[in-house]
Design a protein around this motif. Structure first.
Motif, PDB file in Angstrom:
ATOM      1  N   CYS A 164       0.837  -1.186   0.000  1.00 36.45           N
ATOM      2  CA  CYS A 164       0.000   0.000   0.000  1.00 36.45           C
ATOM      3  C   CYS A 164       0.881   1.248   0.000  1.00 36.45           C
ATOM      4  CB  CYS A 164      -0.900  -0.017   1.231  1.00 36.45           C
ATOM      5  SG  CYS A 164      -1.887   1.484   1.443  1.00 36.45           S
TER       6      CYS A 164
ATOM      7  N   ARG B  24       0.078   4.053   1.065  1.00 37.45           N
ATOM      8  CA  ARG B  24      -0.229   4.904   2.205  1.00 37.45           C
ATOM      9  C   ARG B  24       0.332   4.364   3.517  1.00 37.45           C
ATOM     10  NH1 ARG B  24      -0.888   7.817  -1.291  1.00 37.45           N
ATOM     11  NH2 ARG B  24      -2.676   9.098  -1.818  1.00 37.45           N
ATOM     12  N   CYS B  25       0.282   3.060   3.704  1.00 43.87           N
ATOM     13  CA  CYS B  25       0.658   2.522   5.018  1.00 43.87           C
ATOM     14  C   CYS B  25       1.629   1.358   4.949  1.00 43.87           C
ATOM     15  CB  CYS B  25      -0.593   2.125   5.788  1.00 43.87           C
ATOM     16  SG  CYS B  25      -1.395   0.651   5.138  1.00 43.87           S
TER      17      CYS B  25
ATOM     18  N   CYS C 119      -3.964  -0.998   0.290  1.00 46.32           N
ATOM     19  CA  CYS C 119      -4.519  -2.093   1.076  1.00 46.32           C
ATOM     20  C   CYS C 119      -6.044  -1.952   1.051  1.00 46.32           C
ATOM     21  CB  CYS C 119      -3.986  -2.023   2.512  1.00 46.32           C
ATOM     22  SG  CYS C 119      -4.544  -0.568   3.427  1.00 46.32           S
TER      23      CYS C 119
ATOM     24  N   HIS D  71      -7.262   1.394   2.838  1.00 43.55           N
ATOM     25  CA  HIS D  71      -7.064   2.640   2.117  1.00 43.55           C
ATOM     26  C   HIS D  71      -7.755   2.633   0.761  1.00 43.55           C
ATOM     27  CE1 HIS D  71      -3.797   3.401   5.127  1.00 43.55           C
ATOM     28  NE2 HIS D  71      -4.427   4.548   5.085  1.00 43.55           N
TER      29      HIS D  71
HETATM   30 ZN   LIG Z   1      -2.996   1.152   3.494  1.00 40.90          ZN
END
Ligand SMILES: [Zn+2]
Length: 62
Positions: free
Chosen positions: A16, A18-19, A38, A41
Motif C-alpha cells: 500500500c 499509504r501505510c 490495502c 485505504h
Molecule cells: Zn494502506
C-alpha cells in the motif's frame, strides 16, 4: 474474476502506498501512473480516484 489481460496480479511484494500493508487494489491513473492500496485505504481513496478517471482493479475481496 481471473484471466484479465490488462493487469498483472498483485504479489506479496506489492505494498500500500499509504501505510505499507499488503496491497489488494491497484489504481491505474489516467496520466499513466499507478497507486497500490490495502483494503482499508482502497475504501478511502478509490471512489475519488474513479471520479478522476482512474481504473481500479482489485485482486481480493474488499
Ligand atoms: Zn494502506
Amino acid at each position: 474474476m481471473s484471466g484479465t489481460l490488462t493487469s498483472p496480479q498483485l504479489t506479496a511484494a506489492d505494498r500500500c502506498d499509504r501505510c505499507g500493508a499488503g496491497a489488494r487494489v491497484r489504481a491505474t491513473l489516467p496520466a499513466g501512473g499507478e497507486l497500490l492500496f490495502c483494503g482499508h485505504h482502497a475504501k478511502e481513496h478509490t471512489d475519488r480516484l474513479r471520479e478522476q478517471g482512474a481504473i481500479i482493479s482489485s485482486e481480493a475481496d474488499i
